[in-house]
Design a protein around this motif. Sequence first.
Motif, mmCIF file in Angstrom:
data_model
loop_
_atom_site.group_PDB
_atom_site.id
_atom_site.type_symbol
_atom_site.label_atom_id
_atom_site.label_comp_id
_atom_site.label_asym_id
_atom_site.label_seq_id
_atom_site.Cartn_x
_atom_site.Cartn_y
_atom_site.Cartn_z
ATOM 1 N N ASP A 1 -3.490 4.528 -1.325
ATOM 2 C CA ASP A 1 -3.469 3.758 -2.568
ATOM 3 C C ASP A 1 -3.209 2.301 -2.218
ATOM 4 N N VAL B 196 0.842 -1.195 0.000
ATOM 5 C CA VAL B 196 0.000 0.000 0.000
ATOM 6 C C VAL B 196 0.876 1.244 0.000
ATOM 7 N N ARG C 247 -3.248 6.889 7.071
ATOM 8 C CA ARG C 247 -4.348 6.665 6.138
ATOM 9 C C ARG C 247 -3.815 5.989 4.867
ATOM 10 N N ILE C 248 -4.465 4.918 4.440
ATOM 11 C CA ILE C 248 -4.067 4.268 3.190
ATOM 12 C C ILE C 248 -4.622 5.094 2.036
ATOM 13 N N ALA D 209 0.725 4.801 2.090
ATOM 14 C CA ALA D 209 0.047 5.360 3.257
ATOM 15 C C ALA D 209 0.628 6.718 3.601
ATOM 16 N N SER E 41 -8.865 3.372 4.535
ATOM 17 C CA SER E 41 -8.741 2.864 5.897
ATOM 18 C C SER E 41 -7.795 3.749 6.691
ATOM 19 N N SER F 280 -12.908 -1.465 2.768
ATOM 20 C CA SER F 280 -12.582 -1.921 1.424
ATOM 21 C C SER F 280 -13.878 -2.001 0.619
ATOM 22 N N THR G 45 -7.873 1.262 0.506
ATOM 23 C CA THR G 45 -7.751 2.710 0.407
ATOM 24 C C THR G 45 -8.878 3.395 1.186
#
Length: 347
Positions: free
Chosen positions: A258, A240, A255-256, A242, A264, A293, A262
């Motif tokens: 990509d 990911v 925070r994710i 973040a 989360s 998700s 994404t």
Amino acid sequence: MSILEPLYRRWPHSWPLQPVAPSTWTKQEPTYRAADPRLIRTILDRTQQQPSGNWYVFAASSDIRTDRPTAATVAGVELVAWRDSGRQLRVGPGACPHLGAPLASAVLDCGALVCRWHGLRLGPDGERGWPLYPSHDDGVLTWVRLDRIGGESPLDTPVVPARPPADAHLTAVATLTGVCEPADIVANRLDPWHGAWFHPYSFAHLEVVEAPTRDRTGDEDDRFVVAVTFRVAGRIGVPVLAEFTSPEPRTVVMRIIDGEGTGSVIETHATPLGPGPDGRPRTAVIEAVIAYSPRDGFTTARRVERALTPMLRGAARRLWRDDLAYAERRYLQRTRTDHTTRPRPAT
């Protein structure tokens, strides 16, 4: 070449789970040059200047119930929290105004506290000589506003980070306590470079692709952007991108932005508890994992949230057992007084 190399090459890149190429811990690219202590201190100083409105996280929303009160302490202030008959959060002083009985052991009746010592009834709107504190329930965490402790201009509501839709996320909250101050917890999170070195069981191929600068100009937010693979099991992980930001002095949000999940977020809140028996400060790390998700399989996962929540909570606790050692060491180093180290003020 590894015997698994052909499998890695054929693995579909569209799958959320990806193989983690084997690597040797000591052969990783060192990160100590990028993790400049001066930069971390500068970013920390900037976060501490942001307004909090005197709000403090003190518990998970699910911990506050209608059938019994809950005890809490913030910055040495004894609190009692409960839900009234309409399930609204209420927070008041933890000592009965009559003779100081612990109200965490009171009985809840029709939304009011009934003291076990002499039967004094304290209503959900407070009483004369026993006023309630401003409180806020964001659906994941509970907050209390302590203006005398915070000393800032109060805000009507706390600075709550943006989150995935409440009807589509899965949450877990873990709480641990360390011998340090909130700034030591925040400083740990503002050092993403330590991830793959200190937590190789959780992170692989970590690279900080964007970092703030010491001489920032303009009003853009300080943020770190990190490319990392979260290990799921053995050599299987989720790659990911973040970002790490600090929206207020005692909170850091990952925070994710990509990759799988994404949107989360993982919120790390540092709440001062007050001094321990040894006179040193105690800080609670209250970490909320808010997973999301759009995949169909995630809807199924939410149906078994009760089974998954302990796993998410356990993973967070494992990380923080290590990271508390980091934060406690930082506190010790900056407050130690001996012939080789000058004392430094707390931040």
